[in-house]
Design a protein around this motif. Sequence first.
Motif, PDB file in Angstrom:
ATOM      1  N   LEU A 100       2.757   5.226  -6.350  1.00 51.79           N
ATOM      2  CA  LEU A 100       2.340   5.132  -7.751  1.00 51.79           C
ATOM      3  C   LEU A 100       1.139   6.021  -8.035  1.00 51.79           C
ATOM      4  O   LEU A 100       0.751   6.184  -9.185  1.00 51.79           O
ATOM      5  N   LYS A 101       0.511   6.548  -6.989  1.00 52.20           N
ATOM      6  CA  LYS A 101      -0.546   7.531  -7.201  1.00 52.20           C
ATOM      7  C   LYS A 101       0.043   8.931  -7.279  1.00 52.20           C
ATOM      8  O   LYS A 101      -0.704   9.916  -7.327  1.00 52.20           O
ATOM      9  N   GLY A 102       1.377   9.029  -7.254  1.00 50.23           N
ATOM     10  CA  GLY A 102       2.022  10.330  -7.391  1.00 50.23           C
ATOM     11  C   GLY A 102       2.007  11.154  -6.123  1.00 50.23           C
ATOM     12  O   GLY A 102       2.098  12.374  -6.182  1.00 50.23           O
ATOM     13  N   MET A 103       1.892  10.499  -4.966  1.00 48.93           N
ATOM     14  CA  MET A 103       1.876  11.256  -3.719  1.00 48.93           C
ATOM     15  C   MET A 103       3.305  11.638  -3.314  1.00 48.93           C
ATOM     16  O   MET A 103       4.248  10.891  -3.554  1.00 48.93           O
ATOM     17  N   GLU A 163      -8.008  10.591  -2.993  1.00 54.14           N
ATOM     18  CA  GLU A 163      -6.690  11.163  -2.742  1.00 54.14           C
ATOM     19  C   GLU A 163      -6.039  11.703  -4.027  1.00 54.14           C
ATOM     20  O   GLU A 163      -5.617  12.860  -4.080  1.00 54.14           O
ATOM     21  N   ALA A 164      -5.988  10.838  -5.059  1.00 58.36           N
ATOM     22  CA  ALA A 164      -5.313  11.258  -6.288  1.00 58.36           C
ATOM     23  C   ALA A 164      -6.035  12.436  -6.958  1.00 58.36           C
ATOM     24  O   ALA A 164      -5.406  13.451  -7.256  1.00 58.36           O
ATOM     25  N   ARG A 196      -5.480  15.662  -4.788  1.00 57.09           N
ATOM     26  CA  ARG A 196      -4.087  16.114  -4.698  1.00 57.09           C
ATOM     27  C   ARG A 196      -3.533  16.539  -6.060  1.00 57.09           C
ATOM     28  O   ARG A 196      -2.607  17.325  -6.127  1.00 57.09           O
ATOM     29  N   HIS A 197      -4.075  15.946  -7.120  1.00 62.46           N
ATOM     30  CA  HIS A 197      -3.620  16.350  -8.453  1.00 62.46           C
ATOM     31  C   HIS A 197      -4.483  17.481  -9.020  1.00 62.46           C
ATOM     32  O   HIS A 197      -4.395  17.789 -10.211  1.00 62.46           O
ATOM     33  N   TYR A 252       0.821  -1.218   0.000  1.00 60.54           N
ATOM     34  CA  TYR A 252       0.000   0.000   0.000  1.00 60.54           C
ATOM     35  C   TYR A 252       0.854   1.267   0.000  1.00 60.54           C
ATOM     36  O   TYR A 252       0.383   2.323  -0.424  1.00 60.54           O
ATOM     37  N   MET A 273     -10.510   3.105  -8.347  1.00 62.44           N
ATOM     38  CA  MET A 273      -9.536   4.097  -7.873  1.00 62.44           C
ATOM     39  C   MET A 273      -8.568   4.470  -8.994  1.00 62.44           C
ATOM     40  O   MET A 273      -8.228   5.640  -9.156  1.00 62.44           O
ATOM     41  N   LEU A 324       1.813  10.317 -12.426  1.00 62.21           N
ATOM     42  CA  LEU A 324       1.378   9.104 -11.726  1.00 62.21           C
ATOM     43  C   LEU A 324       0.062   9.355 -10.999  1.00 62.21           C
ATOM     44  O   LEU A 324      -0.101  10.359 -10.328  1.00 62.21           O
ATOM     45  N   GLY A 325      -0.846   8.411 -11.131  1.00 64.45           N
ATOM     46  CA  GLY A 325      -2.132   8.553 -10.482  1.00 64.45           C
ATOM     47  C   GLY A 325      -3.086   9.397 -11.307  1.00 64.45           C
ATOM     48  O   GLY A 325      -4.290   9.222 -11.260  1.00 64.45           O
ATOM     49  N   MET A 355     -10.366  -1.100  -6.474  1.00 67.27           N
ATOM     50  CA  MET A 355      -9.043  -0.612  -6.872  1.00 67.27           C
ATOM     51  C   MET A 355      -9.050  -0.182  -8.339  1.00 67.27           C
ATOM     52  O   MET A 355      -8.419   0.814  -8.704  1.00 67.27           O
ATOM     53  N   MET A 365       1.668   1.612  -3.610  1.00 70.45           N
ATOM     54  CA  MET A 365       0.467   2.128  -4.278  1.00 70.45           C
ATOM     55  C   MET A 365       0.393   3.644  -4.118  1.00 70.45           C
ATOM     56  O   MET A 365       0.113   4.357  -5.088  1.00 70.45           O
ATOM     57  N   TYR A 370      -2.224   2.486 -11.697  1.00 70.06           N
ATOM     58  CA  TYR A 370      -1.729   1.147 -11.459  1.00 70.06           C
ATOM     59  C   TYR A 370      -2.767   0.357 -10.684  1.00 70.06           C
ATOM     60  O   TYR A 370      -3.371   0.855  -9.734  1.00 70.06           O
ATOM     61  N   ASP A 398     -11.589   7.582   1.039  1.00 69.38           N
ATOM     62  CA  ASP A 398     -10.480   8.502   1.304  1.00 69.38           C
ATOM     63  C   ASP A 398      -9.296   8.185   0.399  1.00 69.38           C
ATOM     64  O   ASP A 398      -8.565   9.077  -0.016  1.00 69.38           O
ATOM     65  N   GLN A 399      -9.107   6.899   0.136  1.00 68.72           N
ATOM     66  CA  GLN A 399      -7.996   6.526  -0.730  1.00 68.72           C
ATOM     67  C   GLN A 399      -8.333   6.803  -2.188  1.00 68.72           C
ATOM     68  O   GLN A 399      -7.471   7.135  -2.989  1.00 68.72           O
ATOM     69  N   HIS A 400      -9.633   6.671  -2.516  1.00 69.43           N
ATOM     70  CA  HIS A 400     -10.077   6.915  -3.888  1.00 69.43           C
ATOM     71  C   HIS A 400      -9.920   8.389  -4.261  1.00 69.43           C
ATOM     72  O   HIS A 400      -9.436   8.731  -5.335  1.00 69.43           O
ATOM     73  N   ARG A 433       5.719  12.530 -10.704  1.00 66.94           N
ATOM     74  CA  ARG A 433       4.638  12.536  -9.718  1.00 66.94           C
ATOM     75  C   ARG A 433       3.383  13.192 -10.260  1.00 66.94           C
ATOM     76  O   ARG A 433       2.265  12.821  -9.901  1.00 66.94           O
ATOM     77  N   PHE A 462      -4.529  -1.722  -0.590  1.00 71.45           N
ATOM     78  CA  PHE A 462      -5.297  -0.660   0.049  1.00 71.45           C
ATOM     79  C   PHE A 462      -4.728  -0.462   1.444  1.00 71.45           C
ATOM     80  O   PHE A 462      -4.444  -1.444   2.139  1.00 71.45           O
TER      81      PHE A 462
END
Lengths: 331, 549
Positions: free
Chosen positions: A234-237, B116-117, B120-121, A228, B168, B89-90, B165, A231, B95, B112-114, B86, B104
Amino acid sequence: MSNVLTIILQRLALGILTLFVVSVVIFAAVNLLPGDFAQVILGQGATPEAVESIRRDLGLDQPVVLRYFDWLAGAVQGDLGTSFAQANFASFVGEGAARGTTVMQQIAPRFENTMFLAGVTALIAVPFAVGLGILAALYRDTAFDKGTNIFALTSISSPEFFLAYVLILFLAVLNPWLPSLSNIYDGMGLGERLQRTLLPALTLTLVVTAHMMRMTRAAIINLLASPYIEMARLKGMKPMHVIVRHALPNALAPIINVVALNLAYLITGVVVVEVVFVYPGIGQLFVDSVKIRDIPVVQACCLIFAAAYILLNLLADILSILSNPRVRHPK
Amino acid sequence: MAEPLLKIRNLTLEGRSDEEWTQIVNGVDLDLHKGEVLGLIGESGAGKSTIGLAAMGFTRDGVRISDGSVEFDGIDLVNARMSVKRRLLGKRIAYVAQSAAASFNPAHKLIDQHTEAPVRHDVMSRKESEADAMELYAKLRLPNPEEIGFRFPHQVSGGQLQRAMTAMAMSCRPDLIIFDEPTTALDVTTQIEVLTAIRDIVEQFGTAAIYITHDLAVVAQMADRIKVLFRGDEVEEASTREMLDTPQEDYTRSLWAVRSFERPAKPAPTADAVPVISVSGIDASYGKTQVLHDVSFDIHEARTVAVVGESGSGKSTAARCITGLLPPTNGVIRLDGRDLPLDYRKRSKEQLRQVQMIYQMADTALNPRKTIGQILGRPIEFYRDIKGRARRREVEKLLDEVELPASEYIDRLPSELSGGQKQRIGIARALAAEPRFIICDEVTSALDQLVAESILKLLARLQDERKLSYMFITHDLATVRAIADEVVVMKDGEVVEQGPKTEMFTPPHHPYTDLLLSSVPEMDPDWLNRLLDERGRENIGDAAVDKMG
């Protein structure tokens, strides 16, 4: 949630049981100390009759088991007995032993001071150490990481009095910013109290930082290979976000445990620092009482120390359990 | 033709082992156009996941790009700064990992994880992204799309997590998604659901994808083109149909041929034969939950009984009951017609000797600090009281039996062996006790197909030579077809059907057996479409299982 409540109640019951066992150990150990109060207080003039009379006055002629249950019954009701020294003094000035200052009255202000020092130290040390641990994990294997480690290990390896004198040298003597004596007393304003407590608090911060910081760093790095975390990357965080939001919440359990252990140390193990700064905490009282075999005070201090350890570990246990989302949110 | 979206040229990757860098991918080229799905296929060690990650400009610790270029939409990902990558990505490249359960974060809710990208982007606000997540959940046919996002990962089943996922990955509507073995960890019935969901949504949004898998039949359903890899080299690349109909290279043909190993079923045992192991009417519980209900089956001498079912069906629990590790609460277990104490602690050494086990993860089943000689010598000494030089001779004989040269392997540690070799040691250790009956718990599922086949052949030979009886736990029906004499189908802790293999693979079946059988992907690009037409779109996977009750 009832699940969690059961766990907490179980731990609480276990904590009380532990405290009870510890009380037996304390009582036995204290009574094994060579010499007794009567002999120490009378010194050269310890005639058998005088010793006998003081012992009778203080109830030391009773069998140990009986004395234990007397003491326990009192302790459960919040009465930790009367200090031998105070009782003896009271009887000299013509009052009965029972009229002397109780152990509670004697310990309470000292304990308050100790808690104040521990509290101030914790407020500085915990955020400092955890923050440093996070940064060390973020910049792992860089000069910053190594420097932090060297600093923390050096300070934990040096004797406390040495650290104290180094800080006094730099912060009180060469740059007179802080007072080198921490003789706080009742009725002192909070500001002044804080100022006087700062040097011992900083000394203790240096002592407890290494442990917490290194555990924070290790617990976070341990997780960095998890899928995780990959992951999140890879989400660019950003790296800081990955560590604080994705690694830290899963690393809390070991960190909480180390923090609790160090807080317990702040309450029970700071006598050297208290002596150096003349800080009127419970540690000094404890050592003085051992010297003159003032058994009720020694026992009370031990009991408080034990309770602090048990309580903080209990709290750490509960918090670590709660830090697991599987427990907080069952299926 | 337009410039490809992803252009990889001469990609060379190195991996570090023991402070030394060795090449693991040797100059692979790859083109992927907008909206196209490319299947990357090969055994473990082929470098497919490494290539997939490198296509995102990412390498795991201990891996580095030593040569070649990766261009995504004109951006050079090999030399780009981390901050540039960066931002992609996302957002533009996403991925989907093999195990959604591990990928996860257990500490945060799905939503919250969904979000995020996208947040933040700066693609969407949190509110918009939440609403969008619910739409995506609905599109992927997740139950309760409005509510499921507010659960924690551990509160959602594996197949649902894998779809969440995928949702996401879609959250920023990327141009490219890397799917890294997204269904490998799932049961066949759940796999269909996820495959369908992935295929539909990729089609709908015109997303380009790289689909990495070792399963040919799966990739046949998903990809427009297939690229076959072997030990870091490209073997060949062609459109899916071409690749299936006319593979050019021997290696590709050998992959196709794997599923052809099949042992004819042996004639049924005579009516008066006493089974080696007889399980009758056992119930078992973990704590207060009953997990086995009245399970009965027999295993005769020199025969293989395959126990099949999805995860959670009770196959492994039944095995634990037979070994005595989990004493059943009810029922009888007999060895050669005599009652076996239910608790292993009450069994004699002789009884313990007769029942041995081979585990799924040979990795974790072998003590990493003992040499092969010690691992095999211990049971020889314990069960058969053979010591010293004689013991070493026995170990050598065993290694010989499992086709590993004794002189070379006897002093090695497990970490110095490959997966297939470790499993051979696992087999040798079971044989060391000279048992009559061996439980094989998913022994081939962690192995590549070619290796798995060689293990199956070894087990078959040992059975013939030593008259061994096997209980073969598996969820892979190809394995059942290859090795079983009888089949026991389990579901929710009950036996739903049992009988000789030939009977089980010819209709009519119990509806659940039918569902399992028909869910195994076939090497035909139209298989999934046909199946969905037959079953009706709403009636796949979990839904179908639930309907059966």
